[in-house]
Design a protein around this motif. Structure first.
Motif, PDB file in Angstrom:
ATOM      1  N   ASP A   1      40.289  45.764  35.433  1.00 19.64           N
ATOM      2  CA  ASP A   1      39.625  46.502  34.421  1.00 19.64           C
ATOM      3  C   ASP A   1      38.915  47.720  34.865  1.00 19.64           C
ATOM      4  N   ASN A   2      39.539  48.846  34.743  1.00 21.79           N
ATOM      5  CA  ASN A   2      38.768  50.166  35.356  1.00 21.79           C
ATOM      6  C   ASN A   2      37.579  50.422  34.588  1.00 21.79           C
ATOM      7  N   ALA A   3      37.420  50.191  33.375  1.00 20.63           N
ATOM      8  CA  ALA A   3      35.979  50.207  32.822  1.00 20.63           C
ATOM      9  C   ALA A   3      34.927  49.610  33.485  1.00 20.63           C
ATOM     10  N   GLU A   4      35.401  48.460  33.764  1.00 17.44           N
ATOM     11  CA  GLU A   4      34.329  47.666  34.382  1.00 17.44           C
ATOM     12  C   GLU A   4      34.306  47.542  35.927  1.00 17.44           C
ATOM     13  N   ASN A   5      35.149  48.320  36.331  1.00 15.19           N
ATOM     14  CA  ASN A   5      35.177  48.495  37.893  1.00 15.19           C
ATOM     15  C   ASN A   5      35.353  47.082  38.507  1.00 15.19           C
ATOM     16  N   THR A   6      36.543  46.151  37.960  1.00 15.11           N
ATOM     17  CA  THR A   6      36.531  45.067  38.229  1.00 15.11           C
ATOM     18  C   THR A   6      37.969  44.667  38.553  1.00 15.11           C
ATOM     19  N   VAL A   7      38.285  43.703  39.559  1.00 11.44           N
ATOM     20  CA  VAL A   7      39.529  43.594  39.691  1.00 11.44           C
ATOM     21  C   VAL A   7      39.595  41.780  39.893  1.00 11.44           C
ATOM     22  N   TYR A   8      40.808  41.443  39.457  1.00 12.71           N
ATOM     23  CA  TYR A   8      40.849  39.874  39.085  1.00 12.71           C
ATOM     24  C   TYR A   8      42.229  39.376  40.062  1.00 12.71           C
ATOM     25  N   LEU A   9      42.181  38.181  40.289  1.00 13.00           N
ATOM     26  CA  LEU A   9      43.113  37.642  41.117  1.00 13.00           C
ATOM     27  C   LEU A   9      43.315  36.298  40.556  1.00 13.00           C
ATOM     28  N   LYS A  10      44.631  36.049  39.719  1.00 13.72           N
ATOM     29  CA  LYS A  10      44.830  34.902  39.279  1.00 13.72           C
ATOM     30  C   LYS A  10      45.703  34.070  40.125  1.00 13.72           C
ATOM     31  N   MET A  11      45.433  32.766  40.736  1.00  9.69           N
ATOM     32  CA  MET A  11      46.216  32.281  41.760  1.00  9.69           C
ATOM     33  C   MET A  11      46.830  31.042  41.047  1.00  9.69           C
ATOM     34  N   ASN A  12      48.140  30.712  40.838  1.00  5.11           N
ATOM     35  CA  ASN A  12      48.645  29.680  40.326  1.00  5.11           C
ATOM     36  C   ASN A  12      49.453  28.958  41.472  1.00  5.11           C
ATOM     37  N   SER A  13      49.793  27.865  41.248  1.00  4.04           N
ATOM     38  CA  SER A  13      50.516  26.857  42.189  1.00  4.04           C
ATOM     39  C   SER A  13      49.918  27.037  43.550  1.00  4.04           C
ATOM     40  N   LEU A  14      48.895  26.775  43.740  1.00  5.07           N
ATOM     41  CA  LEU A  14      48.216  26.833  45.078  1.00  5.07           C
ATOM     42  C   LEU A  14      48.660  25.919  46.045  1.00  5.07           C
ATOM     43  N   LYS A  15      48.888  26.163  47.320  1.00  4.61           N
ATOM     44  CA  LYS A  15      49.181  25.483  48.532  1.00  4.61           C
ATOM     45  C   LYS A  15      48.375  25.110  49.365  1.00  4.61           C
ATOM     46  N   PRO A  16      48.324  24.121  50.148  1.00  6.92           N
ATOM     47  CA  PRO A  16      47.102  24.065  51.358  1.00  6.92           C
ATOM     48  C   PRO A  16      47.149  25.247  52.211  1.00  6.92           C
ATOM     49  N   GLU A  17      48.512  25.934  52.234  1.00 10.06           N
ATOM     50  CA  GLU A  17      48.396  27.015  53.262  1.00 10.06           C
ATOM     51  C   GLU A  17      47.679  28.322  52.644  1.00 10.06           C
ATOM     52  N   ASP A  18      47.202  28.139  51.489  1.00  8.20           N
ATOM     53  CA  ASP A  18      46.521  29.290  50.788  1.00  8.20           C
ATOM     54  C   ASP A  18      45.120  29.083  51.256  1.00  8.20           C
ATOM     55  N   THR A  19      44.876  28.172  51.927  1.00  8.12           N
ATOM     56  CA  THR A  19      43.170  27.795  51.965  1.00  8.12           C
ATOM     57  C   THR A  19      42.717  29.042  53.056  1.00  8.12           C
ATOM     58  N   GLY A  20      41.415  29.549  52.748  1.00  3.72           N
ATOM     59  CA  GLY A  20      41.022  30.556  53.518  1.00  3.72           C
ATOM     60  C   GLY A  20      39.826  31.153  52.884  1.00  3.72           C
ATOM     61  N   MET A  21      39.189  32.185  53.339  1.00  5.34           N
ATOM     62  CA  MET A  21      38.207  33.331  52.926  1.00  5.34           C
ATOM     63  C   MET A  21      39.009  34.131  52.431  1.00  5.34           C
ATOM     64  N   TYR A  22      38.724  34.487  50.999  1.00  3.54           N
ATOM     65  CA  TYR A  22      39.352  35.541  50.402  1.00  3.54           C
ATOM     66  C   TYR A  22      38.305  36.947  50.183  1.00  3.54           C
ATOM     67  N   TYR A  23      38.824  37.862  50.724  1.00  2.70           N
ATOM     68  CA  TYR A  23      37.929  39.153  50.525  1.00  2.70           C
ATOM     69  C   TYR A  23      38.753  40.275  49.721  1.00  2.70           C
ATOM     70  N   CYS A  24      37.836  41.109  48.883  1.00  7.75           N
ATOM     71  CA  CYS A  24      38.126  42.015  48.495  1.00  7.75           C
ATOM     72  C   CYS A  24      37.606  43.328  48.970  1.00  7.75           C
ATOM     73  N   ALA A  25      38.694  44.307  48.979  1.00  9.89           N
ATOM     74  CA  ALA A  25      38.915  45.520  49.606  1.00  9.89           C
ATOM     75  C   ALA A  25      39.117  46.762  48.941  1.00  9.89           C
ATOM     76  N   PHE A  26      38.388  47.838  49.260  1.00  5.45           N
ATOM     77  CA  PHE A  26      38.389  49.152  48.569  1.00  5.45           C
ATOM     78  C   PHE A  26      38.663  50.304  49.406  1.00  5.45           C
ATOM     79  N   ARG A  27      39.320  51.143  49.033  1.00  9.74           N
ATOM     80  CA  ARG A  27      39.588  52.593  49.570  1.00  9.74           C
ATOM     81  C   ARG A  27      39.766  53.518  48.591  1.00  9.74           C
ATOM     82  N   THR A  28      39.411  54.804  48.783  1.00  2.00           N
ATOM     83  CA  THR A  28      39.645  55.854  47.946  1.00  2.00           C
ATOM     84  C   THR A  28      40.915  56.479  48.046  1.00  2.00           C
ATOM     85  N   GLY A  29      41.599  56.867  47.009  1.00  4.26           N
ATOM     86  CA  GLY A  29      43.010  57.369  47.093  1.00  4.26           C
ATOM     87  C   GLY A  29      43.843  56.560  46.541  1.00  4.26           C
ATOM     88  N   GLY A  30      45.241  56.454  47.083  1.00  3.91           N
ATOM     89  CA  GLY A  30      46.146  55.536  46.706  1.00  3.91           C
ATOM     90  C   GLY A  30      46.325  54.212  47.479  1.00  3.91           C
TER      91      GLY A  30
END
Length: 125
Positions: free
Chosen positions: A73-102
């Motif tokens: 949502d660019n207006a709210e400067n928010t990014v979402y991640l919907k995760m379905n069909s989760l597996k045990p190998e998806d376990t971990g720490m999840y980080y958001c990252a940002f860079r200017t440009g493409g």
């Protein structure tokens, strides 16, 4: 100074779903790329999806393609991640990252100058 705050992590059983949120603040750059990385126990940090403010299709790693969906949502400067069909190998720490440009067409941690503190995702079998 760009600040990123992740939320929405938790513990779920295999096959379950979670939605993560990354709220960004402290910048005025319209053109930017936001991505999600994760780091499992004993594993290196892995980038698996990114999205650009200017449109175009998001990028997904094969490990999550078809199961995870990134949106923003660019207006709210928010990014979402919907995760379905989760597996045990998806376990971990999840980080958001940002860079200017493409997004540069790749998911390399070295390309991103700003990071959140992470949110833990645990998937049990």
């Amino acid at each position: 100074q760009v600040q990123l705050v992740e939320s929405g992590g938790g513990s779920v059983q295999a096959g379950g779903s979670l939605r993560l949120t990354c709220a960004a603040s402290g910048y005025t750059y319209f053109s930017n790329c936001m991505a999600w990385f994760r780091q499992g126990p004993g594993k290196e940090r892995e980038g698996f999806t990114s999205i650009y403010t200017g449109g175009g299709s998001p990028t997904y790693a094969d490990s999550v393609k078809g199961r995870f969906t990134i949106s923003r949502d660019n207006a709210e400067n928010t990014v979402y991640l919907k995760m379905n069909s989760l597996k045990p190998e998806d376990t971990g720490m999840y980080y958001c990252a940002f860079r200017t440009g493409g997004c540069l067409g790749r998911l390399d941690a070295a390309d991103f100058g700003y990071w959140g503190r992470g949110t833990q995702v645990t998937v049990s079998s």
